[in-house]
Design an enzyme around this catalytic site. Structure first.
Site, short mmCIF file in Angstrom:
data_model
loop_
_atom_site.label_atom_id
_atom_site.label_comp_id
_atom_site.label_asym_id
_atom_site.label_seq_id
_atom_site.Cartn_x
_atom_site.Cartn_y
_atom_site.Cartn_z
N LEU A 101 0.87 -1.16 0.00
CA LEU A 101 0.00 0.00 0.00
C LEU A 101 0.91 1.22 0.00
O LEU A 101 1.93 1.24 0.71
CB LEU A 101 -0.91 0.03 1.24
N ASP A 102 0.56 2.23 -0.77
CA ASP A 102 1.38 3.44 -0.83
C ASP A 102 1.55 4.05 0.56
O ASP A 102 0.72 3.86 1.45
CB ASP A 102 0.75 4.48 -1.75
N TYR A 103 2.60 4.81 0.72
CA TYR A 103 2.93 5.48 1.99
C TYR A 103 1.76 6.31 2.50
O TYR A 103 1.47 6.33 3.70
CB TYR A 103 4.15 6.38 1.76
#
Length: 234
Positions: A101-103
């Protein structure tokens, strides 16, 4: 067992990535540089970039669901000292996240030490849909929704058709659910930004039939036996 299969079963990386590491001379086995296709076992001493890999393939398997907060990396470690999803789970096992999952994206992420399940879910041929809740600035147009449903052209190729539901408009903002079965880098954000909209919030709600439910942000739980069996049945 062949080295790429052995290490991918441990969840170190995909077979293709392991082969690339070998080509780059990053892997040693018992002090010698690894070669493509060589056979290894759990008694061998394996290092990647100088770091020893735990090779107990029969270790008890554990499975966790985490509601990832923002500004937490989907990684096992970070050389810059940033907090990772592994840091949020108390276990004595060497676990790793399944996918990313993106930051700046929150929501459902799975962690395990089961390399077989890891490879099954992240494999490019996987048909597992991941469902996200997204809020954007602006009112998305009907024709743009239809484009998302058919697949749109990004700089790394055309996306597979997405599922869209629950569209709501409120004060020049749009919220909706979007489901995709690919795992390209920042894919949903890029799909939305393609139309010129700014993403205000993005949260993953489901992986297949597994749902966050009432799991609070930053909290985690073990998967049930039924959930594990479901993931293996996909």
């Amino acid at each position: 067992m062949r080295i790429n299969k052995f290490l991918s079963t441990l969840g170190v990386a995909s077979r293709r990535a392991i082969d690339k590491y070998i080509e780059e001379g990053k892997i040693t086995v018992n002090g010698n540089i690894a070669t493509t296709g060589m056979d290894i076992n759990e008694n061998d001493t394996i290092l990647i970039d100088g770091k020893k890999i735990e090779t107990n393939i029969n270790e008890e398997k554990v499975y966790f669901m985490l509601n990832k907060p923002l500004e937490v990396l989907s990684a096992s470690s970070d050389d810059r000292g940033r907090k990772t999803v592994v840091d949020l789970i108390k276990t004595d096992k060497r676990i790793f996240p399944i996918g990313r999952l993106d930051y700046m994206t929150s929501g459902l992420i799975l962690l395990t030490n089961d390399g077989e399940l890891f490879n099954k879910i992240v494999h490019p041929k996987s048909e597992i849909f991941k469902k996200y809740y997204i809020k954007i600035f602006g009112e998305i147009k009907r024709e743009e929704i239809e484009e998302l449903k058919k697949g749109i052209l990004l700089d790394d190729g055309k996306t597979l058709p997405a599922k869209i539901s629950g569209i709501k408009y409120d004060k020049n903002k749009t919220s909706m659910y979007i489901s995709i079965r690919e795992g390209r880098n920042r894919q949903i954000r890029r799909m939305i930004e393609k139309f010129g909209y700014k993403v205000l919030m993005l949260r993953r709600e489901k992986i297949g039939e597994l749902s966050l439910g009432n799991l609070a942000e930053g909290k985690y739980r073990e998967l049930t036996k039924e959930e594990i069996e479901y993931l293996y049945s996909i």
